[in-house]
Design a protein around this motif. Structure first.
Motif, PDB file in Angstrom:
ATOM      1  N   ARG A   1      -6.593   5.844   2.418  1.00 28.12           N
ATOM      2  CA  ARG A   1      -6.708   7.123   3.124  1.00 28.12           C
ATOM      3  C   ARG A   1      -7.967   7.144   3.984  1.00 28.12           C
ATOM      4  O   ARG A   1      -7.948   7.614   5.125  1.00 28.12           O
TER       5      ARG A   1
ATOM      6  N   ASP B   1       0.833  -1.208   0.000  1.00 29.08           N
ATOM      7  CA  ASP B   1       0.000   0.000   0.000  1.00 29.08           C
ATOM      8  C   ASP B   1       0.864   1.253   0.000  1.00 29.08           C
ATOM      9  O   ASP B   1       1.903   1.311   0.656  1.00 29.08           O
TER      10      ASP B   1
ATOM     11  N   ALA C   1     -12.145  11.512   0.303  1.00 24.47           N
ATOM     12  CA  ALA C   1     -11.427  10.235   0.182  1.00 24.47           C
ATOM     13  C   ALA C   1     -12.370   9.112  -0.233  1.00 24.47           C
ATOM     14  O   ALA C   1     -12.101   7.945   0.038  1.00 24.47           O
TER      15      ALA C   1
ATOM     16  N   ASP D   1      -2.009  14.700   4.263  1.00 21.68           N
ATOM     17  CA  ASP D   1      -3.197  13.977   4.726  1.00 21.68           C
ATOM     18  C   ASP D   1      -2.944  13.278   6.058  1.00 21.68           C
ATOM     19  O   ASP D   1      -3.800  13.267   6.945  1.00 21.68           O
TER      20      ASP D   1
ATOM     21  N   GLU E   1     -12.865   7.765  -2.981  1.00 17.60           N
ATOM     22  CA  GLU E   1     -12.270   6.838  -3.955  1.00 17.60           C
ATOM     23  C   GLU E   1     -10.881   6.386  -3.521  1.00 17.60           C
ATOM     24  O   GLU E   1     -10.130   5.869  -4.336  1.00 17.60           O
ATOM     25  N   ASP E   2     -10.560   6.572  -2.258  1.00 14.34           N
ATOM     26  CA  ASP E   2      -9.222   6.250  -1.761  1.00 14.34           C
ATOM     27  C   ASP E   2      -9.354   5.418  -0.486  1.00 14.34           C
ATOM     28  O   ASP E   2      -9.331   5.946   0.623  1.00 14.34           O
TER      29      ASP E   2
ATOM     30  N   SER F   1     -13.342  -1.188  -0.446  1.00 21.64           N
ATOM     31  CA  SER F   1     -12.970  -1.008  -1.858  1.00 21.64           C
ATOM     32  C   SER F   1     -14.153  -1.251  -2.782  1.00 21.64           C
ATOM     33  O   SER F   1     -14.065  -0.951  -3.984  1.00 21.64           O
TER      34      SER F   1
ATOM     35  N   ARG G   1       5.180   7.809  -3.947  1.00 23.90           N
ATOM     36  CA  ARG G   1       4.623   7.772  -2.605  1.00 23.90           C
ATOM     37  C   ARG G   1       5.368   6.759  -1.746  1.00 23.90           C
ATOM     38  O   ARG G   1       5.844   5.727  -2.235  1.00 23.90           O
TER      39      ARG G   1
ATOM     40  N   PRO H   1      -0.912   7.470   2.652  1.00 24.94           N
ATOM     41  CA  PRO H   1      -1.464   8.777   2.309  1.00 24.94           C
ATOM     42  C   PRO H   1      -0.347   9.824   2.313  1.00 24.94           C
ATOM     43  O   PRO H   1       0.726   9.608   2.878  1.00 24.94           O
TER      44      PRO H   1
END
Length: 258
Positions: A155, A44, A149, A51, A151-152, A196, A83, A47
């Motif tokens: 996060r 993963d 968030a 954030d 769609e995340d 998800s 990231r 964030p």
């Protein structure tokens, strides 16, 4: 010399422990907890610093320092131009309390759900009656961040945990706060999959909005009802991603919810 100064002067190991317990260490511990509980999984992306800083209520510099601590221990990979990513979930003994959260997964889903209903009703009811404006401001900020968030999932799960823990901490009984915090982390890998699914985060966000409205009114009964809806939703989605049929609500549960 006051007793407190005498103790610090003659116990350097205690003084050093206090000095080392800075915000970076706390951030590292919180992120380690997210990894240990399955909120953050190997592979993963974390964030963003901004954030995480907002979710954990710390500065970006503190987040950066906490990330560096965990990168040095091999838990995170800091990649230039990309990231930061979870490299390992082998949380070491210095974060033993975080690692112990995994033990809750040894229990059956129905048993944990029943325990959560009984204990969380006490905790959030107490929290509603003891709610303060500072906590409410933080919850409102969290709710706004959750809306961005949708769609995340990673996060959102970070924000979700902090939202719940901020409420739990308003309970006057620290033992129950610790206990429901452990129950919250149950089957987090399945929860990771559940959020998800299309629309799942939006539904949780709507549940949180109802919880916040009840807390703003310091209304114990409304807060417990809103949490019941939320806990049942989590229970059913967890059953679904585990391939289990929908649960038939037992008579005892119906009696407790009224």
């Amino acid at each position: 010399m006051p007793l407190s100064e005498f103790i610090l002067e003659n116990a350097p190991e205690l003084r050093e422990a206090i000095v080392r317990r800075n915000v970076r260490d706390v951030v590292a511990e919180k992120i380690a907890m997210l990894i240990a509980s399955g909120v953050l999984q190997v592979g993963d992306d974390l964030p963003s610093e901004r954030d995480l800083a907002a979710a954990l209520q710390v500065s970006r510099e503190s987040v950066r320092g906490g990330v560096q601590i965990l990168a040095g221990k091999g838990l995170l990979a800091v990649l230039h131009g990309a990231r930061t990513r979870v490299r390992s979930d082998e949380v070491g003994p210095e974060f033993r309390r975080a690692r112990e959260a995994r033990l809750i997964n040894a229990y059956e889903l129905d048993d944990v759900h029943a325990a959560r209903l009984v204990n969380e009703r006490i905790v959030v009811g107490d929290a509603a009656e003891r709610m303060d404006e500072e906590t409410l401001r933080g919850l409102r900020q969290s709710l706004a961040m959750q809306a961005s968030a949708l769609e995340d999932p990673v996060r959102f799960l970070v924000l979700d945990r902090e939202f719940h823990m901020a409420i739990y901490r308003r309970c006057a009984n620290p033992v129950l706060v610790e206990f429901v915090g452990d129950l919250f982390g149950y089957m987090m890998q399945q929860r990771h999959r559940a959020v998800s699914e299309p629309g799942a985060i939006a539904r949780s966000h709507a549940d949180h909005a109802e919880i916040l409205r009840a807390l703003e009114g310091r209304n114990r009964e409304a807060t417990v009802r809103a949490f019941d809806v939320h806990i049942h939703r989590i229970y059913e989605t967890t059953r679904r991603v585990m391939g289990l049929p929908p649960a038939a609500h037992c008579a005892e549960e119906t009696r407790l919810t009224g």
